[in-house]
Structures are given as C-alpha cells and as structure tokens.
Motif scaffolding. Structure first.
Motif, PDB file in Angstrom:
ATOM      1  N   THR A  68     -53.136  14.518 -41.072  1.00  0.00           N
ATOM      2  CA  THR A  68     -54.470  13.907 -40.994  1.00  0.00           C
ATOM      3  C   THR A  68     -54.375  12.446 -40.588  1.00  0.00           C
ATOM      4  N   LEU A  72     -56.061  10.915 -37.215  1.00  0.00           N
ATOM      5  CA  LEU A  72     -57.085   9.878 -37.325  1.00  0.00           C
ATOM      6  C   LEU A  72     -56.651   8.598 -36.614  1.00  0.00           C
ATOM      7  N   HIS A  77     -59.947   6.331 -35.559  1.00  0.00           N
ATOM      8  CA  HIS A  77     -60.962   6.391 -36.624  1.00  0.00           C
ATOM      9  C   HIS A  77     -60.517   5.521 -37.802  1.00  0.00           C
ATOM     10  N   GLU A  80     -61.583   6.016 -41.539  1.00  0.00           N
ATOM     11  CA  GLU A  80     -60.987   7.242 -42.063  1.00  0.00           C
ATOM     12  C   GLU A  80     -59.483   7.051 -42.297  1.00  0.00           C
ATOM     13  N   HIS A  84     -57.754   7.647 -45.906  1.00  0.00           N
ATOM     14  CA  HIS A  84     -56.671   8.605 -46.108  1.00  0.00           C
ATOM     15  C   HIS A  84     -55.352   7.921 -46.470  1.00  0.00           C
TER      16      HIS A  84
END
Length: 134
Positions: A68, A72, A77, A80, A84
């Motif tokens: 992830t 990202l 992003h 985000e 994370h």
C-alpha cells in the motif's frame, strides 16, 4: 448466504480491520465527519478496501502495508502515505520495510515520487517519536 448478509459481513469485517490498522481515533474521525453526501463512500471503503481486499488471506497486514505504501507513494497520494506510515505501528511493517518500499518506488515510479515519500515518512516518524519537526 444471501448478498445482503455477505455485504453486512464485509462491512463488519472491514470496520474491524480498518480500526486495527488505522486505529480507532482515525476511523472515529472519518465516520464522525461523514455526511449524507459521503457516507456511501465511507461504506464503500470499509467494505471493498478493508472487508474484501485487506481481509484476504494471501498477504499479512505487514505485507499489505508495504504494498500500500509503495502504491500510494508512486501515485503521489501524500496524505494517504502519511496515514499509512502512521499505520505501520499497527501492521508490523518496520521503518526498514518502508525504506525498501520507497527505494522500489524510486526505480519503478520515479525518483521525485520516492523523494516526496521519504520526506513525508521522515516528518511522520518525527511526529511519532515526539520530536519537533521542521
């Protein structure tokens, strides 16, 4: 099991997993800020991302966290990425794991994307460590 029951189970599973990864305060804020306009989006995230994809047995939370973060970061992003990076405290992904993911981003998605991700991670680590950040 009918579709409504499956959907309800996906939501419950997703909400539990989302809370375990992102933490209760984050999920409570997101749920509390939801309006009639975006509540269906919050439900979609919970069911699809968390209740379906993150709940699959093929990868651990740590591995999903690393994947992830790389995705990202590659897509730029930033908010985000920060969220994370904070979540790794709950997934078992180490700072070394994050570094390795971002090195992959540099090669496969570009140095600027990785540079930005490293900067964000350093800021988040500073916050997590309680150190003042510039």
């Amino acid at each position: 099991m009918d579709d409504a029951s499956k959907k309800g189970n996906r939501y419950r599973t997703g909400l539990e997993l989302r809370r375990s990864v992102l933490g209760d305060p984050h999920v409570d804020r997101a749920e509390g800020a939801a309006t009639d306009f975006d509540r269906p989006f919050q439900q979609l995230i919970t069911e699809a991302a968390w209740g379906t994809v993150w709940a699959r047995p093929g990868l651990s939370k740590r591995e999903r966290s690393i994947v992830t973060l790389a995705l990202l970061a590659a897509l730029g992003h930033d908010e985000e990425v920060a969220m994370h990076v904070r979540a790794t405290a709950n997934t078992g992904a180490s700072r070394e794991d994050i570094r390795e993911a971002f090195l992959h981003v540099a090669i496969y998605a570009g140095v600027p994307a990785a540079n930005r991700a490293f900067k964000i991670a350093k800021e988040v680590f500073s916050q997590m460590d309680g150190a003042p950040h510039a």
